[in-house]
Design a protein around this motif. Sequence first.
Motif, PDB file in Angstrom:
ATOM      1  N   UNK A 291      55.716  45.199  39.407  1.00  0.00           N
ATOM      2  CA  UNK A 291      55.772  43.786  38.618  1.00  0.00           C
ATOM      3  C   UNK A 291      54.980  42.537  39.305  1.00  0.00           C
ATOM      4  N   UNK A 292      56.113  42.101  40.320  1.00  0.00           N
ATOM      5  CA  UNK A 292      55.335  40.560  40.759  1.00  0.00           C
ATOM      6  C   UNK A 292      54.002  40.744  41.415  1.00  0.00           C
ATOM      7  N   UNK A 293      53.936  41.844  42.320  1.00  0.00           N
ATOM      8  CA  UNK A 293      52.749  41.951  43.416  1.00  0.00           C
ATOM      9  C   UNK A 293      51.586  42.009  42.142  1.00  0.00           C
ATOM     10  N   UNK A 294      51.916  42.489  41.087  1.00  0.00           N
ATOM     11  CA  UNK A 294      50.696  42.610  40.184  1.00  0.00           C
ATOM     12  C   UNK A 294      50.508  41.739  39.387  1.00  0.00           C
ATOM     13  N   UNK A 295      51.234  40.752  38.964  1.00  0.00           N
ATOM     14  CA  UNK A 295      51.124  39.282  38.813  1.00  0.00           C
ATOM     15  C   UNK A 295      50.596  38.815  39.836  1.00  0.00           C
ATOM     16  N   UNK A 296      51.177  38.894  40.332  1.00  0.00           N
ATOM     17  CA  UNK A 296      50.761  37.721  41.776  1.00  0.00           C
ATOM     18  C   UNK A 296      48.951  37.915  41.875  1.00  0.00           C
ATOM     19  N   UNK A 297      48.753  39.438  41.937  1.00  0.00           N
ATOM     20  CA  UNK A 297      47.402  39.658  42.287  1.00  0.00           C
ATOM     21  C   UNK A 297      46.467  38.782  41.050  1.00  0.00           C
ATOM     22  N   UNK A 298      46.691  39.416  39.645  1.00  0.00           N
ATOM     23  CA  UNK A 298      45.952  39.232  39.445  1.00  0.00           C
ATOM     24  C   UNK A 298      45.901  37.442  38.536  1.00  0.00           C
TER      25      UNK A 298
END
Length: 177
Positions: A31-38
Amino acid sequence: MSKLVHHLTLYAAYHRNPHNVATHMVGIPMIMLGVDILLSRPILPAEPLALTPAIAISTLAAIYYLRLDAMLGAIMTALLVIGCWAGITIAQMPTGAWLAIGGALFVAGWALQLIGHGYEGRKPAFLDDIRGLLIGPLFIVAEILFAMGARRNIRQAIEKRLTKPSERGHHGGHLPS
Protein backbone atom coordinates in the motif's frame (compact mmCIF):
# COMPACT_ATOMS: atom_id res chain seq x y z
CA MET A 1 3.65 5.85 29.25
CA SER A 2 5.05 7.11 25.99
CA LYS A 3 2.91 8.09 23.02
CA LEU A 4 4.75 5.42 21.02
CA VAL A 5 3.68 2.64 23.39
CA HIS A 6 0.16 4.07 23.52
CA HIS A 7 -0.26 4.10 19.73
CA LEU A 8 1.39 0.72 19.18
CA THR A 9 -0.77 -0.82 21.92
CA LEU A 10 -3.97 0.50 20.36
CA TYR A 11 -2.88 -0.85 16.98
CA ALA A 12 -1.66 -4.18 18.37
CA ALA A 13 -5.06 -4.80 19.97
CA TYR A 14 -6.45 -5.17 16.44
CA HIS A 15 -3.57 -7.36 15.29
CA ARG A 16 -3.18 -10.33 17.63
CA ASN A 17 -3.64 -13.13 15.08
CA PRO A 18 -0.32 -14.16 13.50
CA HIS A 19 -1.98 -14.65 10.09
CA ASN A 20 -3.28 -11.10 10.23
CA VAL A 21 0.15 -9.76 11.17
CA ALA A 22 1.71 -11.78 8.32
CA THR A 23 -0.68 -10.31 5.75
CA HIS A 24 0.13 -6.85 7.09
CA MET A 25 3.87 -7.50 6.72
CA VAL A 26 3.29 -7.75 2.97
CA GLY A 27 0.15 -5.65 2.47
CA ILE A 28 1.23 -2.48 4.27
CA PRO A 29 4.49 -2.08 2.28
CA MET A 30 2.51 -2.71 -0.92
CA ILE A 31 0.00 0.00 0.00
CA MET A 32 2.75 2.45 0.94
CA LEU A 33 4.63 1.84 -2.30
CA GLY A 34 1.41 2.09 -4.30
CA VAL A 35 0.63 5.45 -2.67
CA ASP A 36 4.18 6.68 -3.27
CA ILE A 37 3.90 5.74 -6.93
CA LEU A 38 0.46 7.27 -7.44
CA LEU A 39 1.43 10.47 -5.62
CA SER A 40 4.69 10.90 -7.54
CA ARG A 41 2.88 12.84 -10.23
CA PRO A 42 2.70 15.77 -10.61
CA ILE A 43 6.35 16.53 -10.18
CA LEU A 44 7.53 20.06 -9.48
CA PRO A 45 11.10 20.47 -10.67
CA ALA A 46 13.20 22.06 -7.93
CA GLU A 47 16.86 22.05 -7.14
CA PRO A 48 18.40 19.87 -5.81
CA LEU A 49 15.29 17.64 -5.59
CA ALA A 50 12.02 17.46 -7.39
CA LEU A 51 8.89 17.90 -5.28
CA THR A 52 5.89 15.58 -5.47
CA PRO A 53 2.81 15.06 -3.30
CA ALA A 54 4.46 11.81 -2.13
CA ILE A 55 7.53 13.69 -0.90
CA ALA A 56 5.41 16.29 0.90
CA ILE A 57 3.30 13.64 2.67
CA SER A 58 6.33 11.48 3.45
CA THR A 59 8.11 14.47 4.99
CA LEU A 60 5.17 15.10 7.32
CA ALA A 61 4.99 11.39 8.19
CA ALA A 62 8.73 11.29 8.90
CA ILE A 63 8.41 14.22 11.30
CA TYR A 64 5.56 12.43 13.07
CA TYR A 65 7.56 9.19 13.38
CA LEU A 66 10.70 10.97 14.56
CA ARG A 67 8.70 12.75 17.27
CA LEU A 68 7.34 9.40 18.51
CA ASP A 69 10.72 7.66 18.65
CA ALA A 70 14.13 8.61 17.27
CA MET A 71 15.27 5.09 16.29
CA LEU A 72 12.00 3.91 14.78
CA GLY A 73 11.55 7.33 13.20
CA ALA A 74 14.96 7.11 11.54
CA ILE A 75 14.13 3.68 10.12
CA MET A 76 10.74 4.90 8.91
CA THR A 77 12.36 7.99 7.36
CA ALA A 78 14.80 5.80 5.44
CA LEU A 79 11.93 3.61 4.21
CA LEU A 80 9.93 6.69 3.21
CA VAL A 81 12.91 8.01 1.22
CA ILE A 82 13.23 4.67 -0.58
CA GLY A 83 9.49 4.69 -1.31
CA CYS A 84 9.63 8.21 -2.73
CA TRP A 85 12.63 7.32 -4.89
CA ALA A 86 10.81 4.23 -6.22
CA GLY A 87 7.67 6.30 -6.75
CA ILE A 88 9.49 8.93 -8.79
CA THR A 89 11.27 6.25 -10.81
CA ILE A 90 8.04 4.44 -11.67
CA ALA A 91 6.15 7.72 -12.25
CA GLN A 92 8.55 8.40 -15.14
CA MET A 93 7.10 5.42 -16.99
CA PRO A 94 4.29 5.87 -19.49
CA THR A 95 0.99 6.81 -17.82
CA GLY A 96 -0.60 3.38 -18.28
CA ALA A 97 2.32 1.56 -16.67
CA TRP A 98 2.55 4.12 -13.85
CA LEU A 99 -1.16 3.77 -13.03
CA ALA A 100 -1.17 -0.02 -13.43
CA ILE A 101 1.79 -0.57 -11.10
CA GLY A 102 0.70 1.95 -8.47
CA GLY A 103 -2.95 0.90 -8.60
CA ALA A 104 -2.19 -2.83 -8.53
CA LEU A 105 0.07 -2.48 -5.49
CA PHE A 106 -2.50 -0.35 -3.68
CA VAL A 107 -5.45 -2.64 -4.40
CA ALA A 108 -3.54 -5.89 -3.75
CA GLY A 109 -2.17 -4.49 -0.48
CA TRP A 110 -5.66 -3.62 0.73
CA ALA A 111 -6.94 -7.04 -0.35
CA LEU A 112 -4.28 -8.62 1.87
CA GLN A 113 -5.33 -6.34 4.73
CA LEU A 114 -8.94 -7.47 4.41
CA ILE A 115 -7.92 -11.12 4.26
CA GLY A 116 -5.84 -10.62 7.41
CA HIS A 117 -8.70 -9.01 9.25
CA GLY A 118 -10.85 -11.97 8.23
CA TYR A 119 -8.44 -14.16 10.20
CA GLU A 120 -8.53 -11.67 13.05
CA GLY A 121 -12.32 -11.45 13.03
CA ARG A 122 -12.02 -7.74 13.66
CA LYS A 123 -12.26 -4.56 11.61
CA PRO A 124 -9.11 -2.58 10.76
CA ALA A 125 -7.84 -0.23 13.48
CA PHE A 126 -8.06 2.87 11.30
CA LEU A 127 -11.86 2.57 11.23
CA ASP A 128 -11.86 3.51 14.92
CA ASP A 129 -8.85 5.86 14.81
CA ILE A 130 -7.60 7.31 11.53
CA ARG A 131 -4.07 7.45 13.00
CA GLY A 132 -4.00 3.70 12.41
CA LEU A 133 -3.08 4.50 8.81
CA LEU A 134 0.15 6.08 10.07
CA ILE A 135 0.76 3.62 12.89
CA GLY A 136 0.38 0.52 10.69
CA PRO A 137 3.73 0.94 8.92
CA LEU A 138 5.42 1.76 12.23
CA PHE A 139 3.86 -1.37 13.77
CA ILE A 140 5.39 -3.50 11.01
CA VAL A 141 8.86 -2.05 11.60
CA ALA A 142 8.46 -2.47 15.36
CA GLU A 143 7.35 -6.10 14.94
CA ILE A 144 10.43 -6.82 12.83
CA LEU A 145 12.67 -5.23 15.47
CA PHE A 146 10.89 -7.18 18.22
CA ALA A 147 11.45 -10.43 16.29
CA MET A 148 15.16 -9.56 16.13
CA GLY A 149 15.24 -9.08 19.90
CA ALA A 150 15.47 -5.29 19.78
CA ARG A 151 13.38 -2.78 21.73
CA ARG A 152 12.27 -5.37 24.29
CA ASN A 153 11.20 -2.66 26.71
CA ILE A 154 8.65 -1.35 24.20
CA ARG A 155 7.37 -4.84 23.41
CA GLN A 156 7.00 -5.64 27.10
CA ALA A 157 5.15 -2.40 27.76
CA ILE A 158 2.74 -3.15 24.90
CA GLU A 159 2.12 -6.72 26.03
CA LYS A 160 1.62 -5.58 29.62
CA ARG A 161 -1.03 -3.08 28.53
CA LEU A 162 -2.74 -5.67 26.34
CA THR A 163 -3.03 -8.14 29.23
CA LYS A 164 -4.76 -5.65 31.55
CA PRO A 165 -8.49 -6.46 31.70
CA SER A 166 -9.37 -2.76 31.45
CA GLU A 167 -7.22 -2.38 28.33
CA ARG A 168 -8.60 -5.52 26.67
CA GLY A 169 -12.14 -4.42 27.30
CA HIS A 170 -11.53 -0.88 26.14
CA HIS A 171 -9.51 -1.67 23.03
CA GLY A 172 -10.81 -5.15 22.30
CA GLY A 173 -7.38 -6.75 22.32
CA HIS A 174 -6.86 -10.31 23.44
CA LEU A 175 -3.87 -12.48 23.89
CA PRO A 176 -3.41 -15.45 21.62
CA SER A 177 -3.76 -18.83 23.31
